[in-house]
Scaffold this motif. Structure first.
Motif, PDB file in Angstrom:
ATOM      1  N   LEU B 102       4.011 -12.773   7.922  1.00  0.00           N
ATOM      2  CA  LEU B 102       3.643 -12.828   6.503  1.00  0.00           C
ATOM      3  C   LEU B 102       4.877 -12.711   5.628  1.00  0.00           C
ATOM      4  O   LEU B 102       4.969 -13.325   4.565  1.00  0.00           O
ATOM      5  N   VAL B 107       4.344 -13.783   1.706  1.00  0.00           N
ATOM      6  CA  VAL B 107       3.078 -13.245   1.195  1.00  0.00           C
ATOM      7  C   VAL B 107       3.411 -11.985   0.393  1.00  0.00           C
ATOM      8  O   VAL B 107       4.246 -11.189   0.822  1.00  0.00           O
ATOM      9  N   GLU B 110       1.570  -6.343  -1.459  1.00  0.00           N
ATOM     10  CA  GLU B 110       0.290  -5.621  -1.391  1.00  0.00           C
ATOM     11  C   GLU B 110      -0.623  -6.265  -0.356  1.00  0.00           C
ATOM     12  O   GLU B 110      -1.246  -5.589   0.459  1.00  0.00           O
ATOM     13  N   GLU B 111      -0.677  -7.599  -0.395  1.00  0.00           N
ATOM     14  CA  GLU B 111      -1.551  -8.289   0.550  1.00  0.00           C
ATOM     15  C   GLU B 111      -1.069  -8.077   1.980  1.00  0.00           C
ATOM     16  O   GLU B 111      -1.869  -7.867   2.892  1.00  0.00           O
ATOM     17  N   ARG B 112       0.258  -8.088   2.138  1.00  0.00           N
ATOM     18  CA  ARG B 112       0.839  -7.869   3.450  1.00  0.00           C
ATOM     19  C   ARG B 112       0.395  -6.522   4.000  1.00  0.00           C
ATOM     20  O   ARG B 112      -0.053  -6.418   5.134  1.00  0.00           O
ATOM     21  N   ARG B 114      -2.145  -4.679   3.071  1.00  0.00           N
ATOM     22  CA  ARG B 114      -3.586  -4.616   3.287  1.00  0.00           C
ATOM     23  C   ARG B 114      -3.954  -5.267   4.617  1.00  0.00           C
ATOM     24  O   ARG B 114      -4.681  -4.696   5.429  1.00  0.00           O
ATOM     25  N   ARG B 115      -3.388  -6.440   4.850  1.00  0.00           N
ATOM     26  CA  ARG B 115      -3.747  -7.154   6.087  1.00  0.00           C
ATOM     27  C   ARG B 115      -3.193  -6.453   7.323  1.00  0.00           C
ATOM     28  O   ARG B 115      -3.830  -6.433   8.381  1.00  0.00           O
ATOM     29  N   GLU B 118      -5.599  -3.777   8.113  1.00  0.00           N
ATOM     30  CA  GLU B 118      -6.815  -4.316   8.731  1.00  0.00           C
ATOM     31  C   GLU B 118      -6.600  -4.619  10.206  1.00  0.00           C
ATOM     32  O   GLU B 118      -7.414  -4.247  11.059  1.00  0.00           O
TER      33      GLU B 118
END
Lengths: 293, 352
Positions: B102, B107, B110-112, B114-115, B118
């Motif tokens: 990512l 990317v 924050e999205e990095r 979060r994923r 997960e």
């Protein structure tokens, strides 16, 4: 069937006395040899250090221990010679040359180790041949070239060639790059890296010890270098580096051994400190290139 | 999500004449778990690397979904790969390793994060996120490598012998985890292994390769029940199938007193294949001398020397003979596989 033996407490067996005696003697023998060799190596340094703390008369006598200690010697060196100027020049030469060697050798070594291209092996042979040529062989045509560029007397002829790659560094780095498992590079490729990205984000990180070793070698070599500075800046005392200055200082203050030795200590100190600080990277860089692991 | 198609894909390594992968034709459906299996040098890893874009395709083509990817670089194929040695960057933490693809794809942070979180939860790696790979066990490293592949949500997962560096017990456990994960994510997966038991347990379908050629591609059950040729017959199943050369006469072959019907026109020698469980101890049959008995619990494998060659039979451990004993092995009627000795191809079995 064998199950866990009775609950008797474990008594640790001691090796029999003759065996222990033999081991002890072997240890003594080994250590004596090591201590003797270590003393042989450290003696000259101690002699220099002690002499640098003597008065001029003491230095000429047979005494080994300074009485009184004369720390003033070190201050005298600064007042009698432009040590700061020489240090500045040495740092210019060593630092810029080291940065240049690293920046130019890493990509070349990567190309020689990891990229497939026509003529790669020939190019590597040329690098190896360049490695075997002593600088004295190429120095005359190079000197003529720098003279034509009117740069003799400046530090540039010392620094610039290092920005064009250094055969020994390229060789060392290439050998190290070859030991990096291909999977790291493939993984990076699949994850979206181009070759340049792989070189700068993956390979340089994996090869840190080797790059550190190359930088150290380069720094030490240029720091100690006497031949090339003498050739190119010997005529221009403004651009003298420490090694030149020290030689000149020695001939000027021949009978003042204490001052000569104090100057020597001052010049040696940074290298010794650097070596202690970077010892691990130094050794790692060399061993890793030979043995995979 | 996407299907994958190899169309006569061929790879010839520079400096050699023999193709490492020879005109491979294979269709992998969307969401399918396909296992490429074969012995060393069979070209299975090369075939996978061609799909990844790490090897050139010298002839034919490869497509993912309806996109021809034959000449695309790896990063533009939307595939993620798990390597045998995991290829985790030792200088990055687990979290940074997982997020590496990512970061390369730029990317946002924050999205990095979060994923990564997960994926770590999915794989049970939450408490190890700050560690370096060197501080993890083999199974954990394997999971991190999986995480790095999953996080990209690629069209296709490629796995190159991902379990072969684990010990036997962990391998079985991770095998189950991979199967569960794949069915949960539903991502098309191509998995390379040399271990036929791994292939049989994991694959929806298994493609058997030898010498760069596809031998057979079918469900594990079909491969076992109807091997297309002598190679597949010998490769799939453990211990391997017994293969005996027997002379056919009058439309049948005789082996240990049992007769097997051969297809019309078959003359001379043919190869009769019998699985170890298709041979039983009996009063009469093929006379043989026991050489080794392997006890594996409820069953034992009896390795015996007979006139037709070495035979292995599966017997009940309680009935297992002693080493050196003379025994008779009788084939079960109707359980023989017949092959052409010259081509190795399976002969059509006449209806019983």
């Amino acid at each position: 069937m064998t199950t866990a033996a009775a609950t008797a407490p474990l008594v640790r067996r001691r090796a029999p006395a003759p065996v222990r005696r033999k081991r002890f003697l072997i240890a003594v023998a080994n250590h004596s040899i090591l201590i003797a060799i270590a003393l042989a190596f450290i003696a000259p340094f101690l002699f220099i250090l002690l002499t640098s703390l003597m008065t001029t008369n003491q230095a000429l006598s047979a005494d080994l221990w300074p009485h009184p200690f004369r720390l003033q010697n070190f201050a005298d060196v600064f007042s009698k010679a432009p040590l700061a100027r020489w240090t500045f020049n040495t740092m210019m030469y060593s630092c810029l040359a080291t940065i240049g060697v690293v920046l130019s050798s890493v990509p070349v070594a990567y190309a020689l180790a990891r990229l497939r291209w026509r003529g790669r092996d020939v190019a590597f042979m040329v690098v190896l041949i360049a490695l075997m040529l002593p600088p004295q062989v190429t120095v005359v045509p190079l000197y003529v070239m720098w003279a034509k560029l009117h740069l003799v007397g400046t530090l540039w002829p010392l620094i610039v060639p290092n920005w064009l790659g250094d055969a020994f560094s390229i060789f060392l780095l290439r050998q190290f790059f070859l030991t990096i498992p291909e999977e790291y590079l493939d993984a990076a490729r699949v994850d979206g890296c181009g070759e340049l990205r792989i070189l700068f984000t993956v390979v340089t990180r994996l090869a840190k010890p080797a790059i550190a070793a190359v930088a150290l070698f380069s720094f030490l070599y240029t720091f100690n270098d006497f031949f090339l500075p003498l050739l190119y800046v010997g005529e221009n005392s403004h651009n003298w580096v420490l090694s030149l200055g020290l030689a000149q200082f020695r001939s000027q203050h021949q009978v003042q051994w204490n001052l000569t030795m104090a100057a020597t200590v001052l010049v040696m100190a940074p290298v010794i400190i650097l070596f202690f600080v970077a010892q691990r990277a130094f050794v790692e860089g060399i061993t890793l290139t030979g043995v995979k692991g | 999500m996407a299907s994958v198609r190899y169309d006569q894909a061929t790879r010839i390594y520079p400096g050699t004449d023999v193709p490492a992968v020879d005109a491979l034709g294979l269709e992998i459906a969307d969401g399918e778990f396909l296992v490429l299996v074969g012995p060393s040098g069979s070209g299975k890893t090369t075939a996978l690397r061609m799909l990844a874009g790490l090897e050139d395709v010298d002839a034919g083509s490869i497509s993912i979904g309806d996109r021809d990817v034959t000449d695309l670089p790896p990063k533009r194929r939307d595939v993620a790969m798990v390597f045998q040695n995991y290829a985790l960057y030792p200088y990055l933490t687990v979290a940074a390793n997982i997020a590496f693809p990512l970061r390369i794809a730029r990317v946002p942070k924050e999205e990095r994060e979060r994923r990564t979180q997960e994926v770590a939860e999915l794989l049970g790696l939450e408490q190890y996120l700050e560690r370096k790979p060197g501080q993890l066990s083999g199974g954990q490293r394997q999971r991190v490598a999986m995480g790095r592949a999953i996080i990209r949500q690629p069209s296709v997962f490629l796995m190159d012998e991902p379990l072969s560096n684990l010990d036997a017990k962990l391998r079985v456990q991770m095998r189950a985890e991979i199967a569960a994960l794949q069915s949960r994510l539903g991502t098309t997966t191509v998995y390379v292994t040399h271990d036929q038991s791994e292939a049989m347990t994991l694959g929806h379908r298994v493609a058997v390769l030898a010498d760069g050629r596809l031998q057979q591609c079918d469900t594990p059950r079909e491969l076992y029940a109807h091997p297309a040729n002598v190679f597949v017959a010998g490769f799939i199943g453990s211990p391997a199938m017994n293969l005996c050369h027997v002379r056919a006469t009058n439309g049948s072959v005789q082996l240990g007193g049992v007769s097997f019907e051969t297809p019309a026109g078959a003359q001379g020698e043919i190869v009769v294949g019998l699985r170890p469980e298709s041979l039983e101890l009996a009063g009469d049959g093929i006379p043989a001398e026991v050489e080794v008995v392997e006890e594996i619990g409820a069953d034992s494998y009896v390795f015996a020397a007979a006139e037709v060659g070495k035979l292995v039979a599966r017997v009940d451990t309680r009935l297992a003979p002693e080493r050196g004993a003379r025994i008779s092995l009788r084939p079960r009627p109707g359980e023989a596989h017949l092959f052409d000795p010259a081509t190795g191809v399976r002969l059509p079995q006449p209806a019983l």
